[in-house]
Design a protein around this motif. Sequence first.
Motif, short mmCIF file in Angstrom:
data_model
loop_
_atom_site.label_atom_id
_atom_site.label_comp_id
_atom_site.label_asym_id
_atom_site.label_seq_id
_atom_site.Cartn_x
_atom_site.Cartn_y
_atom_site.Cartn_z
N ARG A 2 0.84 -1.12 0.08
CA ARG A 2 0.02 0.03 0.07
C ARG A 2 1.02 1.30 0.13
O ARG A 2 1.87 1.44 0.63
N GLY A 3 0.41 2.15 -0.81
CA GLY A 3 1.26 3.25 -1.13
C GLY A 3 1.19 4.38 -0.02
O GLY A 3 2.36 5.13 0.35
N ASN A 4 0.38 4.36 1.06
CA ASN A 4 0.53 5.15 2.34
C ASN A 4 1.13 4.20 3.70
O ASN A 4 1.12 4.77 4.64
N GLU A 5 1.63 3.06 3.45
CA GLU A 5 2.14 2.48 4.63
C GLU A 5 3.78 2.65 4.61
O GLU A 5 4.25 3.24 3.85
N ALA A 6 4.16 2.68 6.00
CA ALA A 6 5.62 2.93 6.14
C ALA A 6 6.53 1.95 5.52
O ALA A 6 6.25 0.90 5.14
N LEU A 7 7.44 2.62 4.96
CA LEU A 7 8.72 2.10 4.00
C LEU A 7 9.24 0.96 5.44
O LEU A 7 9.42 1.50 6.47
N VAL A 8 9.66 -0.19 4.93
CA VAL A 8 10.24 -1.27 5.80
C VAL A 8 11.61 -1.43 5.42
O VAL A 8 11.98 -1.70 4.10
N LEU A 9 12.88 -1.21 6.15
CA LEU A 9 14.01 -1.65 5.75
C LEU A 9 14.50 -2.68 6.41
O LEU A 9 14.48 -2.69 7.85
N ALA A 67 12.36 -9.38 -1.70
CA ALA A 67 12.01 -10.00 -2.70
C ALA A 67 10.45 -10.09 -3.00
O ALA A 67 9.83 -9.94 -4.20
N PHE A 68 9.90 -10.65 -1.85
CA PHE A 68 8.64 -10.63 -1.77
C PHE A 68 7.79 -9.45 -1.45
O PHE A 68 6.59 -9.67 -1.18
N GLY A 69 8.58 -8.55 -1.30
CA GLY A 69 7.58 -7.14 -0.98
C GLY A 69 7.34 -6.92 0.32
O GLY A 69 6.45 -6.00 0.96
N ALA A 70 7.76 -7.95 1.44
CA ALA A 70 7.21 -7.53 2.77
C ALA A 70 8.02 -6.33 3.42
O ALA A 70 7.88 -5.67 4.35
N ALA A 71 9.45 -6.28 2.69
CA ALA A 71 10.24 -4.97 3.02
C ALA A 71 10.44 -4.39 1.71
O ALA A 71 10.62 -4.91 0.63
N HIS A 72 10.69 -2.90 1.88
CA HIS A 72 10.83 -2.27 0.59
C HIS A 72 12.39 -2.22 0.20
O HIS A 72 12.70 -2.12 -0.95
#
Length: 221
Positions: A2-9, A67-72
């Motif tokens: 989702r575009g409004n969620e926090a980015l995850v590192l 790779a699976f998008g759980a983290a950006h």
Amino acid sequence: MRGNEALVLALPKGRILQQVVPLLARTGIEIEPEFDNEHSRQLRFKTNIPNLDVIRVRNFDVATFVAFGAAHLGIAGNDVLMEFSYPEIYAPLDLKVGHCHMAVAGPPGLLAADEPTRWSHVRVATKYPEITKRYFAQRGVQAECIKLNGAMELAPLLGLCRRIVDLVQTGSTLKANGLVEIERIAEISSRLIVNRPALKTRPDEVGDWIRRFEEAVNHAA
């Protein structure tokens, strides 16, 4: 995503993390105090930046989460990238930390008696079966890989196999277990990695972090 969620590192646990923390500081990232609690079971952490969270996982798992998008975004050694070859991962930046190399190692007697150019079939204990198979296949050698996740140096000592492929930093672990380096496969360092779909859907945010990390690396040089 989702575009409004926090980015995850996604950050790797262990030795590399100690070298990564100063780099994070130079990018302006400050992680909540619980991150430094060695006894904490918490895995996701807030930062001083409202739209950025950090997760701490095993080195190999960083690539999977990204790779699976759980983290950006994530930080992982190029050994992990070489092993998995995820097409969803973009690795735009060498962070110049986590330096070591990947090598074939074995007992000293093997080095003296065995010429690598004469290999046709080898049995190898390794955490990196895909890299190992590709490396030997390029030389026309069939590699039978025994997958181990640690204590690699025990394999030749206990007769499991004659060779191992593993990461080498100082060589002290090899020496302590009576092994020597036979051939060097690749130089290894940590990379900033990015989920390709995230870069397309959130180019400004993700692109800004790529720039921040690049400036932090250049500042440290």
